[in-house]
Design a protein around this motif. Structure first.
Motif, PDB file in Angstrom:
ATOM      1  N   UNK A 189      34.413  37.339  34.196  1.00 10.39           N
ATOM      2  CA  UNK A 189      34.923  38.659  34.530  1.00 10.39           C
ATOM      3  C   UNK A 189      35.646  39.313  33.378  1.00 10.39           C
ATOM      4  N   UNK A 190      36.170  38.512  32.481  1.00 12.92           N
ATOM      5  CA  UNK A 190      36.924  39.033  31.348  1.00 12.92           C
ATOM      6  C   UNK A 190      36.206  38.653  30.063  1.00 12.92           C
ATOM      7  N   UNK A 191      35.968  39.642  29.190  1.00 12.70           N
ATOM      8  CA  UNK A 191      35.395  39.346  27.886  1.00 12.70           C
ATOM      9  C   UNK A 191      33.958  38.879  27.929  1.00 12.70           C
ATOM     10  N   UNK A 192      33.165  39.330  28.872  1.00 12.01           N
ATOM     11  CA  UNK A 192      31.777  38.899  28.986  1.00 12.01           C
ATOM     12  C   UNK A 192      30.877  39.770  28.127  1.00 12.01           C
ATOM     13  N   UNK A 218      43.440  38.538  36.306  1.00  8.88           N
ATOM     14  CA  UNK A 218      42.223  39.351  36.226  1.00  8.88           C
ATOM     15  C   UNK A 218      40.973  38.601  36.671  1.00  8.88           C
ATOM     16  N   UNK A 219      41.140  37.391  37.148  1.00  8.62           N
ATOM     17  CA  UNK A 219      39.997  36.680  37.722  1.00  8.62           C
ATOM     18  C   UNK A 219      39.656  37.299  39.073  1.00  8.62           C
ATOM     19  N   UNK A 220      38.376  37.343  39.440  1.00 10.73           N
ATOM     20  CA  UNK A 220      37.995  37.957  40.722  1.00 10.73           C
ATOM     21  C   UNK A 220      38.542  37.164  41.902  1.00 10.73           C
ATOM     22  N   UNK A 221      38.794  37.864  42.974  1.00 13.06           N
ATOM     23  CA  UNK A 221      39.316  37.212  44.170  1.00 13.06           C
ATOM     24  C   UNK A 221      38.344  36.174  44.716  1.00 13.06           C
ATOM     25  N   UNK A 238      36.798  34.094  43.119  1.00 11.92           N
ATOM     26  CA  UNK A 238      37.005  32.858  42.370  1.00 11.92           C
ATOM     27  C   UNK A 238      38.429  32.347  42.508  1.00 11.92           C
ATOM     28  N   UNK A 239      39.193  32.918  43.441  1.00 10.96           N
ATOM     29  CA  UNK A 239      40.559  32.477  43.644  1.00 10.96           C
ATOM     30  C   UNK A 239      41.578  33.206  42.801  1.00 10.96           C
ATOM     31  N   UNK A 240      41.148  34.265  42.103  1.00 15.52           N
ATOM     32  CA  UNK A 240      42.068  35.022  41.260  1.00 15.52           C
ATOM     33  C   UNK A 240      42.738  36.149  42.023  1.00 15.52           C
ATOM     34  N   UNK A 241      43.501  36.949  41.279  1.00 13.73           N
ATOM     35  CA  UNK A 241      44.222  38.066  41.884  1.00 13.73           C
ATOM     36  C   UNK A 241      43.339  39.307  41.965  1.00 13.73           C
ATOM     37  N   UNK A 242      42.406  39.444  41.035  1.00 16.86           N
ATOM     38  CA  UNK A 242      41.462  40.551  41.091  1.00 16.86           C
ATOM     39  C   UNK A 242      41.975  41.862  40.544  1.00 16.86           C
ATOM     40  N   UNK A 243      42.991  41.833  39.687  1.00 15.42           N
ATOM     41  CA  UNK A 243      43.509  43.067  39.097  1.00 15.42           C
ATOM     42  C   UNK A 243      42.845  43.330  37.753  1.00 15.42           C
ATOM     43  N   UNK A 288      43.113  45.231  33.512  1.00 13.56           N
ATOM     44  CA  UNK A 288      43.887  45.194  32.280  1.00 13.56           C
ATOM     45  C   UNK A 288      45.177  46.010  32.358  1.00 13.56           C
ATOM     46  N   UNK A 289      45.183  47.192  32.967  1.00 11.83           N
ATOM     47  CA  UNK A 289      46.455  47.937  33.071  1.00 11.83           C
ATOM     48  C   UNK A 289      47.537  47.157  33.811  1.00 11.83           C
ATOM     49  N   UNK A 290      47.160  46.463  34.882  1.00 12.52           N
ATOM     50  CA  UNK A 290      48.153  45.673  35.608  1.00 12.52           C
ATOM     51  C   UNK A 290      48.643  44.498  34.770  1.00 12.52           C
ATOM     52  N   UNK A 291      47.730  43.889  34.012  1.00 13.39           N
ATOM     53  CA  UNK A 291      48.124  42.784  33.149  1.00 13.39           C
ATOM     54  C   UNK A 291      49.108  43.245  32.081  1.00 13.39           C
ATOM     55  N   UNK A 292      48.906  44.445  31.561  1.00 14.17           N
ATOM     56  CA  UNK A 292      49.817  44.991  30.559  1.00 14.17           C
ATOM     57  C   UNK A 292      51.226  45.146  31.131  1.00 14.17           C
ATOM     58  N   UNK A 293      51.326  45.614  32.370  1.00 11.49           N
ATOM     59  CA  UNK A 293      52.640  45.770  32.996  1.00 11.49           C
ATOM     60  C   UNK A 293      53.337  44.421  33.156  1.00 11.49           C
ATOM     61  N   UNK A 294      52.575  43.408  33.537  1.00 10.69           N
ATOM     62  CA  UNK A 294      53.157  42.074  33.711  1.00 10.69           C
ATOM     63  C   UNK A 294      53.624  41.508  32.374  1.00 10.69           C
TER      64      UNK A 294
END
Length: 311
Positions: free
Chosen positions: A157-160, A10-13, A15-20, A22-28
């Motif tokens: 990006x998460x929990x701010x 869920x980190x922004x692209x 910043x080198x993240x995937x950029x997805x 919470x719903x995608x994280x739940x599936x993973x």
């Protein structure tokens, strides 16, 4: 896990993240629960996606988490402390803090799950966090953990929080939902194991799945799994506090009861080390006591029901 992007999901692209989201994280994390992946995966994901600990996003730094709540007089537990390089402390209210494992006064205890070593926090040691407010568990604050806080580059990006800091309450909510997703995956896996075994194991010249008692057990497992799935997926979309509580409550119930029924279908075979059924039950027991317990979820849901409706 770091190489495939689990901790930077869920980190922004930028910043080198995937950029997805919470719903995608739940599936993973549902698939992680299905596979019984060990380790402090939720803590690593939160730290990496929110940029709280340098190196957490790529998995080079192992991060565990402490819920920071002494409920019912009981001291909180922290998993995989000896293997961790940093501890993410999420106190009730305020902002998240990061400590080094050596700063945490904890002692090892026997864990019901052989793949999840546990430590129990021995006492509160008040200190100050990076913002200067009183801390709760160890001297020093987030800034004392090797300057790791905020160096991950995720830009909050998460929990701010509205003030620009990292909101511990939002991270605790996400942790509860991701743990519920793991419970959901475990519940679905034990359903598959039970149905598969019922088709293969024969008794009195017939597969045991032909007997009504076994069919009823499997049907109940299916109902629990699909009910939990709908609520977990809904909470992933809304990120509503009440729906997260409901998701954790139903997912915990599904994981524990499905594992127990799966053991019933397997009989004595389910308790052997050759079978993974007993590991699902032990992990489900452990996860049900993490983040949102049944009592906590029920209390929050009850409070929401009696709260006056504002027009």
């Amino acid at each position: 896990m770091g190489e495939i992007g689990l901790f930077a999901l869920r980190a922004p692209e930028s910043a080198g993240g995937v950029g997805l989201g919470l719903p995608e994280a739940v599936l993973v994390f549902e698939e992680a629960g299905r596979a019984l992946l060990p380790g402090p995966l939720v803590a690593g994901h939160l730290a990496g996606s929110a940029g709280l600990v340098a190196g957490a996003a790529d998995g080079s730094v192992v991060v565990t988490a402490l819920e920071g709540a002494w409920t019912g007089g009981g001291a909180p537990l922290v998993e995989h402390l000896r293997a961790a390089d940093a501890v993410l402390v999420l106190d009730e209210g305020g902002e998240a803090r990061v400590l080094s494992p050596g700063e945490l006064p904890a002692e090892p205890i026997r864990s019901v799950d052989p793949l999840t070593p546990l430590h129990r926090v021995q006492h509160r040691v008040h200190g100050r966090n990076a913002g200067g407010a009183d801390g709760a568990f160890a001297e020093g604050g987030a800034g004392d953990a090797g300057g790791a806080v905020g160096e991950g580059g995720a830009g909050g990006a998460v929990g701010t929080s509205a003030g620009g800091g990292t909101d511990a309450a939002a991270l605790r909510r996400d942790a509860a939902l991701l743990t519920a997703a793991q419970q959901l995956g475990s519940a679905c896996r034990t359903l598959e194991l039970a149905v598969g075994y019922a088709r293969e194991r024969e008794q009195f010249g017939r597969p045991i799945g032909a007997f009504q008692a076994v069919q009823q057990l499997c049907a109940g497992m299916l109902v629990r799994s699909e009910t939990a799935r709908s609520v977990v997926y809904a909470a992933a979309v809304t990120a509503d506090e009440g729906e997260v509580c409901a998701a954790k409550l139903l997912a915990d119930t599904a994981a524990v009861h499905n594992a127990r029924d799966c053991l019933q279908v397997h009989g004595g075979m389910g308790f052997t080390w050759e079978a993974e059924v007993h590991l699902h039950l032990k992990r489900a027991w452990l996860r049900s006591e993490q983040w949102r317990t049944a009592v906590t979820s029920e209390e929050q849901l009850a409070s929401a029901l009696v709260r006056p409706i504002c027009h």
